[in-house]
Design a protein around this motif. Structure first.
Motif, mmCIF file in Angstrom:
data_model
loop_
_atom_site.group_PDB
_atom_site.id
_atom_site.type_symbol
_atom_site.label_atom_id
_atom_site.label_comp_id
_atom_site.label_asym_id
_atom_site.label_seq_id
_atom_site.Cartn_x
_atom_site.Cartn_y
_atom_site.Cartn_z
ATOM 1 N N VAL A 9 1.277 -1.295 0.181
ATOM 2 C CA VAL A 9 0.144 -0.038 -0.227
ATOM 3 C C VAL A 9 1.189 1.460 -0.571
ATOM 4 O O VAL A 9 1.986 1.378 0.715
ATOM 5 C CB VAL A 9 -0.583 -0.031 1.390
ATOM 6 C CG1 VAL A 9 -1.870 1.152 1.033
ATOM 7 C CG2 VAL A 9 -1.377 -1.054 1.379
ATOM 8 N N ARG A 10 0.603 2.071 -0.398
ATOM 9 C CA ARG A 10 1.713 3.211 -1.070
ATOM 10 C C ARG A 10 1.226 3.806 0.852
ATOM 11 O O ARG A 10 0.448 4.503 1.401
ATOM 12 C CB ARG A 10 0.437 4.509 -1.590
ATOM 13 C CG ARG A 10 0.873 5.875 -1.747
ATOM 14 C CD ARG A 10 0.252 6.525 -2.585
ATOM 15 N NE ARG A 10 -0.098 7.609 -2.151
ATOM 16 C CZ ARG A 10 0.147 8.630 -1.238
ATOM 17 N NH1 ARG A 10 1.282 7.980 -0.405
ATOM 18 N NH2 ARG A 10 -0.490 9.744 -1.278
ATOM 19 N N LYS A 11 2.894 4.490 1.239
ATOM 20 C CA LYS A 11 3.015 4.924 1.823
ATOM 21 C C LYS A 11 3.590 5.941 2.618
ATOM 22 O O LYS A 11 4.279 6.921 1.356
ATOM 23 C CB LYS A 11 4.048 4.256 2.677
ATOM 24 C CG LYS A 11 5.301 4.437 4.121
ATOM 25 C CD LYS A 11 6.027 3.924 4.055
ATOM 26 C CE LYS A 11 6.414 3.860 5.504
ATOM 27 N NZ LYS A 11 5.737 4.219 6.932
ATOM 28 N N ALA A 12 2.409 6.805 3.227
ATOM 29 C CA ALA A 12 2.382 8.387 3.530
ATOM 30 C C ALA A 12 3.426 9.114 4.862
ATOM 31 O O ALA A 12 3.732 8.267 4.840
ATOM 32 C CB ALA A 12 0.689 8.139 3.764
ATOM 33 N N ALA A 13 4.006 10.023 4.121
ATOM 34 C CA ALA A 13 3.980 10.850 4.792
ATOM 35 C C ALA A 13 4.043 11.277 6.251
ATOM 36 O O ALA A 13 3.016 11.160 6.735
ATOM 37 C CB ALA A 13 5.154 12.102 4.572
ATOM 38 N N PRO A 14 4.573 10.788 7.817
ATOM 39 C CA PRO A 14 4.217 10.859 8.450
ATOM 40 C C PRO A 14 3.862 12.517 9.075
ATOM 41 O O PRO A 14 4.755 13.505 9.588
ATOM 42 C CB PRO A 14 6.121 10.589 9.996
ATOM 43 C CG PRO A 14 6.984 11.127 9.235
ATOM 44 C CD PRO A 14 6.239 10.675 7.793
ATOM 45 N N GLU A 15 2.368 12.236 8.276
ATOM 46 C CA GLU A 15 1.809 13.886 8.496
ATOM 47 C C GLU A 15 2.043 14.791 9.656
ATOM 48 O O GLU A 15 2.414 16.463 9.680
ATOM 49 C CB GLU A 15 -0.002 13.812 8.612
ATOM 50 C CG GLU A 15 -0.780 15.106 7.888
ATOM 51 C CD GLU A 15 -1.884 14.415 7.190
ATOM 52 O OE1 GLU A 15 -2.992 15.373 7.664
ATOM 53 O OE2 GLU A 15 -2.042 13.320 7.282
ATOM 54 N N ASN A 16 1.976 14.405 11.075
ATOM 55 C CA ASN A 16 2.113 15.656 12.544
ATOM 56 C C ASN A 16 3.291 16.284 11.726
ATOM 57 O O ASN A 16 3.739 17.138 12.299
ATOM 58 C CB ASN A 16 1.456 14.904 13.408
ATOM 59 C CG ASN A 16 -0.267 14.711 13.687
ATOM 60 O OD1 ASN A 16 -0.644 15.382 13.053
ATOM 61 N ND2 ASN A 16 -1.045 14.095 14.183
ATOM 62 N N SER A 17 4.064 15.169 12.358
ATOM 63 C CA SER A 17 5.107 15.798 12.286
ATOM 64 C C SER A 17 5.953 15.879 11.489
ATOM 65 O O SER A 17 6.811 17.547 12.199
ATOM 66 C CB SER A 17 6.504 14.374 12.675
ATOM 67 O OG SER A 17 6.582 12.944 11.840
#
Length: 116
Positions: A9-17
């Protein structure tokens, strides 16, 4: 399909950090504030006096953002005149370690570019 094939599955960047790092680097004074705190300059008035071009309004915005992120802790003493001090939290120490790693990575990148 082969049993050894996996579907990723496409990995997303750690949004909050990532947003926190962007916000801190986007604030032109946060790194200066961390430097002041490392040198035991932890009162806002003292910070403004020690840094040319830093205003109380901008400093207060910067400090507020850092407190909201949990990087800094604000201590208000019940005295007259009121005394306020800021200190790096345990979470802030981790975050500053990550910023130091980013700085080291940038130094490495800059060093690689000078050898071209």
């Amino acid at each position: 399909m082969n049993n050894k094939e996996k579907i990723f599955v496409r990995k997303a960047a750690p949004e909050n950090s990532a947003r926190m790092v962007e916000s801190i680097y986007g604030c032109k004074w946060s790194l200066t504030v961390y430097q002041l705190l490392a040198n035991d300059v932890n009162r806002p008035g003292e910070m403004v006096r020690n840094v040319a071009g830093l205003t109380t309004k901008v400093l207060n915005q910067c400090l507020k953002r850092n407190v909201e992120f949990g990087i800094l802790d604000k201590t208000v003493y019940n005295e007259l005149p009121p005394r306020v001090e800021y200190h790096v939290t345990a979470f802030g120490e981790k975050f500053l370690g990550i910023l130091a790693q980013l700085e080291a990575l940038q130094d490495e990148i800059d060093g690689a570019h000078t050898h071209i």
